[in-house]
Design a protein around this motif. Structure first.
Motif, PDB file in Angstrom:
ATOM      1  N   TRP A  45     -41.716  -1.621  -4.727  1.00 40.08           N
ATOM      2  CA  TRP A  45     -42.331  -1.831  -3.412  1.00 40.08           C
ATOM      3  C   TRP A  45     -41.605  -1.035  -2.330  1.00 40.08           C
ATOM      4  CZ3 TRP A  45     -40.096  -4.107   0.941  1.00 40.08           C
ATOM      5  CH2 TRP A  45     -40.959  -4.284   2.029  1.00 40.08           C
ATOM      6  N   VAL A  46     -40.281  -1.014  -2.381  1.00 36.96           N
ATOM      7  CA  VAL A  46     -39.495  -0.257  -1.395  1.00 36.96           C
ATOM      8  C   VAL A  46     -39.897   1.215  -1.430  1.00 36.96           C
ATOM      9  CG1 VAL A  46     -37.169   0.570  -0.810  1.00 36.96           C
ATOM     10  CG2 VAL A  46     -37.540  -1.851  -1.345  1.00 36.96           C
ATOM     11  N   VAL A  98     -42.755   2.540  -2.586  1.00 37.79           N
ATOM     12  CA  VAL A  98     -44.151   2.703  -2.171  1.00 37.79           C
ATOM     13  C   VAL A  98     -44.286   2.530  -0.664  1.00 37.79           C
ATOM     14  CG1 VAL A  98     -46.476   1.709  -2.364  1.00 37.79           C
ATOM     15  CG2 VAL A  98     -45.092   2.077  -4.421  1.00 37.79           C
ATOM     16  N   GLU A  99     -43.675   1.492  -0.131  1.00 39.94           N
ATOM     17  CA  GLU A  99     -43.785   1.204   1.306  1.00 39.94           C
ATOM     18  C   GLU A  99     -43.139   2.304   2.143  1.00 39.94           C
ATOM     19  OE1 GLU A  99     -45.390  -0.296   4.258  1.00 39.94           O
ATOM     20  OE2 GLU A  99     -45.439  -1.841   2.710  1.00 39.94           O
ATOM     21  N   SER A 100     -42.130   2.973   1.621  1.00 46.06           N
ATOM     22  CA  SER A 100     -41.433   4.007   2.389  1.00 46.06           C
ATOM     23  C   SER A 100     -41.919   5.420   2.073  1.00 46.06           C
ATOM     24  CB  SER A 100     -39.921   3.919   2.158  1.00 46.06           C
ATOM     25  OG  SER A 100     -39.619   4.175   0.806  1.00 46.06           O
ATOM     26  N   ASP A 101     -42.931   5.556   1.250  1.00 42.90           N
ATOM     27  CA  ASP A 101     -43.476   6.871   0.903  1.00 42.90           C
ATOM     28  C   ASP A 101     -44.526   7.264   1.935  1.00 42.90           C
ATOM     29  OD1 ASP A 101     -44.807   9.080  -0.165  1.00 42.90           O
ATOM     30  OD2 ASP A 101     -44.833   8.283  -2.201  1.00 42.90           O
ATOM     31  N   ASN A 158     -31.454   3.538   2.010  1.00 44.00           N
ATOM     32  CA  ASN A 158     -32.058   4.262   3.129  1.00 44.00           C
ATOM     33  C   ASN A 158     -33.543   3.960   3.261  1.00 44.00           C
ATOM     34  OD1 ASN A 158     -29.736   5.461   4.098  1.00 44.00           O
ATOM     35  ND2 ASN A 158     -29.953   7.265   2.795  1.00 44.00           N
ATOM     36  N   ARG A 159     -34.214   3.809   2.142  1.00 41.98           N
ATOM     37  CA  ARG A 159     -35.638   3.463   2.195  1.00 41.98           C
ATOM     38  C   ARG A 159     -35.822   2.059   2.794  1.00 41.98           C
ATOM     39  NH1 ARG A 159     -39.369   6.595  -0.555  1.00 41.98           N
ATOM     40  NH2 ARG A 159     -38.495   8.416  -1.576  1.00 41.98           N
ATOM     41  N   LEU A 160     -34.910   1.143   2.488  1.00 42.03           N
ATOM     42  CA  LEU A 160     -34.964  -0.184   3.110  1.00 42.03           C
ATOM     43  C   LEU A 160     -34.778  -0.077   4.624  1.00 42.03           C
ATOM     44  CD1 LEU A 160     -33.040  -2.368   0.537  1.00 42.03           C
ATOM     45  CD2 LEU A 160     -35.355  -2.773   1.363  1.00 42.03           C
ATOM     46  N   LYS A 161     -33.913   0.840   5.074  1.00 41.77           N
ATOM     47  CA  LYS A 161     -33.728   1.069   6.507  1.00 41.77           C
ATOM     48  C   LYS A 161     -35.005   1.596   7.151  1.00 41.77           C
ATOM     49  CE  LYS A 161     -28.799   1.969   6.101  1.00 41.77           C
ATOM     50  NZ  LYS A 161     -27.754   3.003   6.109  1.00 41.77           N
ATOM     51  N   ILE A 162     -35.696   2.482   6.449  1.00 39.61           N
ATOM     52  CA  ILE A 162     -36.970   3.003   6.955  1.00 39.61           C
ATOM     53  C   ILE A 162     -37.944   1.851   7.169  1.00 39.61           C
ATOM     54  CG2 ILE A 162     -39.028   4.341   6.330  1.00 39.61           C
ATOM     55  CD1 ILE A 162     -37.131   6.252   4.830  1.00 39.61           C
ATOM     56  N   GLN A 184     -29.511  14.913   2.523  1.00 40.79           N
ATOM     57  CA  GLN A 184     -30.803  14.694   1.862  1.00 40.79           C
ATOM     58  C   GLN A 184     -31.413  13.362   2.280  1.00 40.79           C
ATOM     59  OE1 GLN A 184     -32.574  16.838   0.113  1.00 40.79           O
ATOM     60  NE2 GLN A 184     -34.210  15.359  -0.069  1.00 40.79           N
ATOM     61  N   GLU A 185     -30.591  12.312   2.366  1.00 42.21           N
ATOM     62  CA  GLU A 185     -31.096  10.994   2.743  1.00 42.21           C
ATOM     63  C   GLU A 185     -31.631  11.004   4.171  1.00 42.21           C
ATOM     64  OE1 GLU A 185     -28.093  11.471   1.308  1.00 42.21           O
ATOM     65  OE2 GLU A 185     -28.560  10.674  -0.672  1.00 42.21           O
ATOM     66  N   ASN A 186     -30.927  11.684   5.080  1.00 46.83           N
ATOM     67  CA  ASN A 186     -31.387  11.727   6.461  1.00 46.83           C
ATOM     68  C   ASN A 186     -32.638  12.581   6.607  1.00 46.83           C
ATOM     69  OD1 ASN A 186     -29.443   9.984   7.281  1.00 46.83           O
ATOM     70  ND2 ASN A 186     -28.053  11.547   8.064  1.00 46.83           N
TER      71      ASN A 186
END
Length: 191
Positions: free
Chosen positions: A41-42, A44-47, A140-144, A172-174
Motif C-alpha cells: 500500500w505504501v 502504491v499510495e506514493s506512486d 521516505n514513501r511513508l513521509k510522502i 535518490q530518495e529526495n
C-alpha cells in the motif's frame, strides 16, 4: 468506485491488521491484512503514476477438482494512463512449488493468472524482495504519504515551496520525494 471485500479477522486473515486512510481513494478507510500488504500500500499510495486503487478486489470464482472456490486479489490498481493491474502480494517462500504447504496459494495464483489472461488484464505478483529492498525508500514513501495526508489542498504555493526545499539534497530518495511533490503541486491551481 470499487469497494473492497472485507475479510473477517482470524488466524488466516488479519493477524497483522492495518487500517489507514488513503488519499488516492478520497481518504476512505483502507484495510490491510498483513505487514507485506501494508508495505505494498505504501508503494502504491506514493506512486505518482497511480490514479486510484482498491484493496481486496475483485473476488473471482473458479472450479478446482469439481469444487467451486473463490479468490480475492490483494489489490486492483489503475494508473493515470488508464492501464490496470491486478496484484497479488506474497512472501517468496509462499511461491515455492516444492513445499506442499503452498498448494492452496499456488492454486490461487494459477486461478488469478488464468482470470487475467482470459480477460486481457495485467497480473503481477509482488514479494517482500521487491517491497523491502530499501528500508530508507520505504520510510521516505511513508513521509510522502504523511505530507499528502496533511496537505490535501494547499492554500498558497509558498507552503508547497517550503516543503519542496526540504528535498533539495540531490540524493535518490529526495529525487523521489521531489517528483511526487511536483506531481502533487501540478494538480492544484494557486493564486
Amino acid at each position: 468506485m470499487y469497494q473492497p471485500k472485507v475479510m473477517p479477522r482470524s488466524a488466516k486473515y488479519g493477524s497483522n491488521y492495518w487500517n489507514t486512510e488513503g488519499p488516492k481513494v478520497d481518504m476512505r478507510e483502507v484495510i490491510l491484512y498483513s505487514d507485506l500488504e501494508f508495505d505494498n500500500w505504501v508503494f502504491v499510495e506514493s506512486d505518482s503514476n497511480v490514479e486510484t486503487y482498491c484493496e481486496q478486489y475483485p473476488e473471482i470464482s473458479y472450479v478446482y477438482e469439481g469444487v467451486l472456490h473463490t479468490s480475492v486479489f490483494d489489490m486492483w490498481i489503475r494508473k493515470h494512463d488508464g492501464s490496470e493491474i491486478y496484484r497479488e502480494v506474497k512472501y517468496e517462500a509462499e511461491l515455492n512449488d516444492n513445499d506442499l504447504r503452498n498448494e492452496r496459494t499456488l492454486r490461487q495464483i494459477a486461478a488469478q493468472r488464468a482470470y487475467c489472461i482470459e480477460n486481457n488484464f495485467t497480473y503481477e505478483i509482488v514479494t517482500e524482495k521487491m517491497l523491502r529492498r530499501s528500508h530508507q525508500e520505504l520510510e521516505n514513501r511513508l513521509k510522502i504519504i504523511s505530507f499528502i495526508k496533511n496537505n490535501q489542498k494547499p492554500i498558497a504555493a509558498d507552503d508547497v515551496v517550503v516543503a519542496m526545499k526540504m528535498f533539495d539534497n540531490p540524493t535518490q530518495e529526495n529525487k523521489l520525494l521531489r517528483e511526487y511533490v511536483d506531481n502533487y503541486v501540478n494538480r492544484f491551481s494557486f493564486k
